[in-house]
Motif scaffolding. Structure first.
Motif, mmCIF file in Angstrom:
data_model
loop_
_atom_site.group_PDB
_atom_site.id
_atom_site.type_symbol
_atom_site.label_atom_id
_atom_site.label_comp_id
_atom_site.label_asym_id
_atom_site.label_seq_id
_atom_site.Cartn_x
_atom_site.Cartn_y
_atom_site.Cartn_z
ATOM 1 N N UNK A 447 0.827 -1.205 0.000
ATOM 2 C CA UNK A 447 0.000 0.000 0.000
ATOM 3 C C UNK A 447 0.864 1.258 0.000
ATOM 4 N N UNK A 448 2.179 1.079 0.243
ATOM 5 C CA UNK A 448 3.090 2.205 0.272
ATOM 6 C C UNK A 448 3.487 2.640 1.659
ATOM 7 N N UNK A 449 3.110 1.853 2.704
ATOM 8 C CA UNK A 449 3.490 2.182 4.077
ATOM 9 C C UNK A 449 4.905 1.680 4.364
ATOM 10 N N UNK A 450 5.655 2.488 5.097
ATOM 11 C CA UNK A 450 7.005 2.075 5.478
ATOM 12 C C UNK A 450 6.925 0.939 6.494
ATOM 13 N N UNK A 451 7.871 0.005 6.408
ATOM 14 C CA UNK A 451 7.877 -1.135 7.324
ATOM 15 C C UNK A 451 9.305 -1.617 7.524
ATOM 16 N N UNK A 452 9.527 -2.318 8.605
ATOM 17 C CA UNK A 452 10.826 -2.947 8.858
ATOM 18 C C UNK A 452 10.708 -4.468 8.880
ATOM 19 N N UNK A 453 9.471 -4.963 8.840
ATOM 20 C CA UNK A 453 9.259 -6.411 8.821
ATOM 21 C C UNK A 453 7.978 -6.723 8.071
ATOM 22 N N UNK A 454 7.815 -7.963 7.685
ATOM 23 C CA UNK A 454 6.585 -8.410 7.041
ATOM 24 C C UNK A 454 6.079 -9.659 7.754
ATOM 25 N N UNK A 455 4.793 -9.767 7.875
ATOM 26 C CA UNK A 455 4.168 -10.933 8.499
ATOM 27 C C UNK A 455 3.508 -11.755 7.406
ATOM 28 N N UNK A 456 3.954 -13.004 7.259
ATOM 29 C CA UNK A 456 3.450 -13.879 6.215
ATOM 30 C C UNK A 456 2.782 -15.102 6.827
#
Length: 563
Positions: A447-456
């Motif tokens: 969506x274009x939000x900054x992040x440092x991790x992803x939850x899969x």
């Protein structure tokens, strides 16, 4: 009455399946470029685009006629822009002929039945045959001056008056409609014809355009419409003869409201802003962000930013790639950027997040439409729009069974899974160019939000796992290795090098000229525009204007190789 226009232009392009594993910023030409270098390639015969036709209607006939006919314009086919710009499409099919005939007849009916004051056509409908003929002759000359973008010559006038005389038994209103419709379907109107050139220095290879032809070029390039009476009068009075006079008109047109709107059309096509993906995010992923009209907000942010950089600052290409200024008018977009709604009505704000720098980090270029990021799509977008390069499509017959060794979704990070998927030599022939660019943007979610991790989510077990984001990548430009950390790092490399500015110049040149440049024979032209785009004095705006100062803006090739 129908004017049947026959033209078939087929543009075929292909890309190699295998690409080099680095980007070369050096010019493809061995020419030593100087300010005196003249590169004039043959022009393609082109017609008016649907957009140019629509934008010209208020200029030609007034706002009331333009408004009345707007709904009927839907039958005119729009040019495809998926592989270029609408100005590059010169094809003419039967649907073009038929739809233009319908629209032309509608315009003629509106003028005669509802706007008889237009060029005083109403006065030609009464009186006697002796007074009607010279009145129609005057009307044809006045309308032809507008439609054909130059004074109507005697041969053309005689041709239309012969048609007038052949309809002696018909009502004058019907004859007027016939003539107006025929003139709107004439090749002199529908095509950008440049037939009046004069030999340059006695050479028949180069021809200097007439001032009326220059007026048409100026109007189409800088407003996306045909010249108005003011510009035509500049040509008639001989005030489009010098480079300085041409540049002054280019600047005036570009800075007009029509010119600024035209630049927005260009940006939309350049960045494919009308083809943003359909949003199908899950509620869990959105976390309260609403997507209704969000695509419009994302698009408008880019348009406001480009308008600001071009017209309201001295920005050059470097600022385009590194700016922290944004224009946020939608609370949902503000939520994506993690900011409060700006107080200024324009939505102007300064983004404090050091990771969000430059055009590449804006939501319109990052959104994928669903919960998962797509580094391949992002990489190809950057490759096309900022490197002016492409990657070939995979050949199913030569692909290895990569899917068998690819980790299941949710068992490893998106990046690691896709790196494994494309690790074979066959895949890397293309993905060596795509992957580094796409992975540099992984610090932003889909969506274009900054992040440092992803939850899969593990597709087999349903278990959730958090994976750290790795947006570090390596990019080789001109055999110089750049260690890049995230989108801001990629933007900085583009801002500091020449390949990004070169691509930016190429995109504008293609849109303005209506054709793709010749890689070798127009290398100096692209270099000149690119250097202007990075100048310290109004670089972006100056580059747009610089196009009008190119020798090929005032000249045309008379080569037999004209395409």
């Amino acid at each position: 009455m129908k004017t049947w226009i026959v033209l078939s232009v087929i543009l075929v392009s292909a890309c190699s399946k295998r690409q080099p594993l680095y980007f070369n910023e050096q010019s493809e030409s061995s020419i030593a470029c100087t300010p005196e270098t003249v590169e004039v390639e043959p022009n393609k015969l082109r017609r008016l685009t649907k957009r140019e036709f629509a934008r010209s209607l208020p200029i030609l006939f007034g706002s009331s006629i333009a408004s009345a006919i707007s709904a009927q314009l839907s039958i005119v086919p729009a040019e495809p822009t998926d592989v270029g710009f609408d100005t590059q499409d010169n094809s003419v099919e039967l649907i073009h002929v038929e739809s233009m005939n319908t629209v032309a007849e509608s315009i003629a009916n509106l003028i005669v039945d509802q706007q008889p004051a237009f060029l005083s056509i109403g006065t030609c409908l009464g009186g006697t045959p002796a007074t009607q003929r010279p009145c129609f002759q005057k009307f044809i000359s006045a309308l032809g001056y507008r439609l054909f973008r130059k004074p109507v010559d005697q041969a053309t006038l005689d041709r239309y008056m012969s048609a007038y005389d052949a309809q002696a038994a018909e009502a004058r209103a019907d004859v007027a409609k016939l003539l107006i419709s025929a003139m709107l379907q004439s090749p002199q109107f529908y095509y950008v014809l440049e037939l009046d050139g004069q030999a340059v220095d006695g050479s028949e290879e180069l021809l200097a355009l007439s001032e009326f032809e220059i007026a048409t070029r100026l109007a189409l390039v800088y407003t996306g419409a045909l010249p108005d009476i003011t510009l035509l009068e500049e040509a008639r009075l001989g005030r489009l003869a010098s480079a300085e006079q041409i540049e002054a008109q280019a600047r005036r047109l570009l800075e007009s409201s029509l010119g600024r709107s035209h630049m927005q059309d260009y940006v939309v096509q350049y960045l494919r802003l009308d083809t943003l993906p359909r949003f199908s995010y899950s509620p869990e992923f959105l976390k309260g962000i609403r997507t209704d009209a969000l695509d419009v907000a994302m698009k408008n942010e880019i348009l406001s930013l480009m308008d600001h950089l071009i017209f309201e600052t001295d920005a050059g290409f470097k600022e385009l790639m590194t700016t922290n200024v944004s224009f946020v008018k939608d609370p949902q977009l503000a939520a994506i950027y993690g900011i409060s709604m700006p107080a200024e009505p324009s939505g102007r704000t300064v983004l404090a997040d050091s990771s969000r720098r430059g055009l590449l980090t804006r939501a319109a270029l990052l959104a994928s439409g669903n919960d998962a990021t797509n580094p391949f799509h992002r990489g190809k977008l950057v490759l096309s729009n900022f490197f002016c390069s492409s990657a070939g499509r995979p050949d199913p017959e030569t692909l290895p069974d990569a899917f068998a060794t690819t980790p299941d979704e949710g068992t490893t990070s998106t990046r690691h899974r896709l790196e494994t998927l494309t690790s074979s030599n066959v895949c890397m022939a293309c993905h060596a160019r795509i992957n580094p660019l796409g992975f540099a943007l992984e610090e932003f979610d889909s969506l274009g939000r900054y992040r440092t991790s992803e939850t899969l989510i593990n597709q087999k077990t349903g278990a959730e796992t958090v994976f750290p984001i790795d947006a570090r990548t390596t990019l080789t430009l001109n055999q110089n290795v750049h260690q890049i950390n995230g989108a801001a790092g990629l933007s900085q490399v583009l801002a500091a090098g020449t390949i990004g500015a070169d691509c930016f110049a190429r995109k504008w040149y293609r849109f303005a000229r209506g054709t793709k440049e010749h890689a070798g024979r127009e290398a100096c032209t692209i270099e000149r525009l690119a250097k202007t785009s990075v100048s310290s004095e109004k670089g972006l705006k100056k580059m747009l204007i610089e196009f009008s100062r190119l020798p090929q803006f005032r000249l045309k090739s008379n080569s037999e190789g004209a395409k």
